[in-house]
Design an enzyme around this catalytic site. Sequence first.
Site, short mmCIF file in Angstrom:
data_model
loop_
_atom_site.label_atom_id
_atom_site.label_comp_id
_atom_site.label_asym_id
_atom_site.label_seq_id
_atom_site.Cartn_x
_atom_site.Cartn_y
_atom_site.Cartn_z
N ALA A 108 49.55 30.62 -63.18
CA ALA A 108 50.89 29.78 -63.81
C ALA A 108 51.49 31.09 -64.63
CB ALA A 108 51.09 28.89 -64.19
N LYS A 109 52.90 31.07 -64.99
CA LYS A 109 53.47 31.87 -65.80
C LYS A 109 54.79 31.59 -66.80
CE LYS A 109 51.90 35.68 -68.15
NZ LYS A 109 50.94 36.17 -68.31
#
Length: 416
Positions: A108-109
Amino acid sequence: MDKKCICEETQRYFLGRAFDRLNLKEAQRTLLLSSFRETRVTVPVTLHHNGEDTLHTFQGYRVQHNHARGPFKGGLRFHPDVNMGEIRALAQLMTWKTALVDIPFGGAKGGVAVDPQQLNDTELEALSRRFCQKMAPIIGVHDDIPAPDIGTNPQVMAWMMDEYSKSHGYQTAIVTGKPMELGGSAGRLEATGHGVAHLAHKAAQGMALAPEQSRVVIQGFGNVGSHAAIALANKGYKVIALSDVNGGVVNEAGISIDHALAHITENGTLTGLPGTAPISNADLLELPCEILVPAALEATITCDNADAIQAKLIVEAANMPITHRADGQLVQRGVVIVPDLLANVGGVLASYYEWVQNLQQFPWDRETVLGRLESRLSRTYDAVAILANERKIDLRCAAYELAIRRVEQAVRLRGF
Ligand code: NAD
């Protein structure tokens, strides 16, 4: 083409090549490239400017790419250029990194399009807390665990941990990269650079490059570059050139890393380091040396300078410092490249150890953290090198194949 486009093209190329080698069908490719969830939020904060309070709204993002192998994991950046496209690409990269190093996380980011330098501490705290409130429904200790990235730091993580804990009980494991006083991990600060040095040493050993005969050039002397320099010097390598955003310094006889650290603490730059000659960042990359460590920016080695690089081994401490075309030129010349996917994975590995310590409420000492980091990195490097050797491919191809295969298997087994 701007750097962002070059990076997207580079990533697409490396992934496409691995998908082809793995014979993945179109539907599998689409699934592996698609985000699980993309969230965009508005983050309102009152800013105090010129004696007046004004309401500002910022755009916040969290892209959760894939969680077939474990909770989503990835950093949060506060930077004016943050946008969904960039966050999406970085979220994907996290999926491959966590799979390659075989930790039970997905990728994720996230981030907020804001220049944190323009905010005072009160405003930054308000932004961090409000962004955390907006993300609260989709993050969780076993769902999605953010961490610091560009423009964020342990203090921002502390505010977020506090905000989340208000409604969920005391939850240290909700973010990693926290201050030590709130469950941060010993060794986290130096983990990425330490890992870079460990992997450089592994690769050098495989090429029969003895430390005392190996000259090292490092571009970027920030968190990663400086800790890589310290660890490489401790192993006996001769660091002959270093640089920061203002330019580089060189001394063929070797640079004392202690002196460089003291000089930068005192002057804020490496420029003028006694006993060294100045050199530009571009010329530094082309110095005669055995090991080159780009630890600053993306796309610094391109078709324009690839043929002038003299290093035998390049260790990609930064993300995507070599474009895919330059990579082809270098590999053809027999230059060994430890790819970013592998070289800088020490950071997320240390984040994983922090999460494990928080869940167990049992802190480890620095030696335990770095010892486990080194053995996990060695195992990962060996697996990549064996695959590369078996298939007669380079380390980057092998790393992508290994990572994608693990994610694809998990996706299939879970019946996504
Ligand atoms: P940092 O901000 O601490 O240091 C960056 C260094 O690069 C500084 O010395 C800066 O002066 C220099 N620099 C900036 N612009 C430059 C330019 N145009 N030319 C030459 N040097 C320049 O950042 P960091 O945390 O050390 O990260 C470095 C790289 O490693 C980034 O690509 C980052 O994405 C990657 N990375 C970092 C981590 C981590 O744990 N910090 C983990 C994985 C990947």
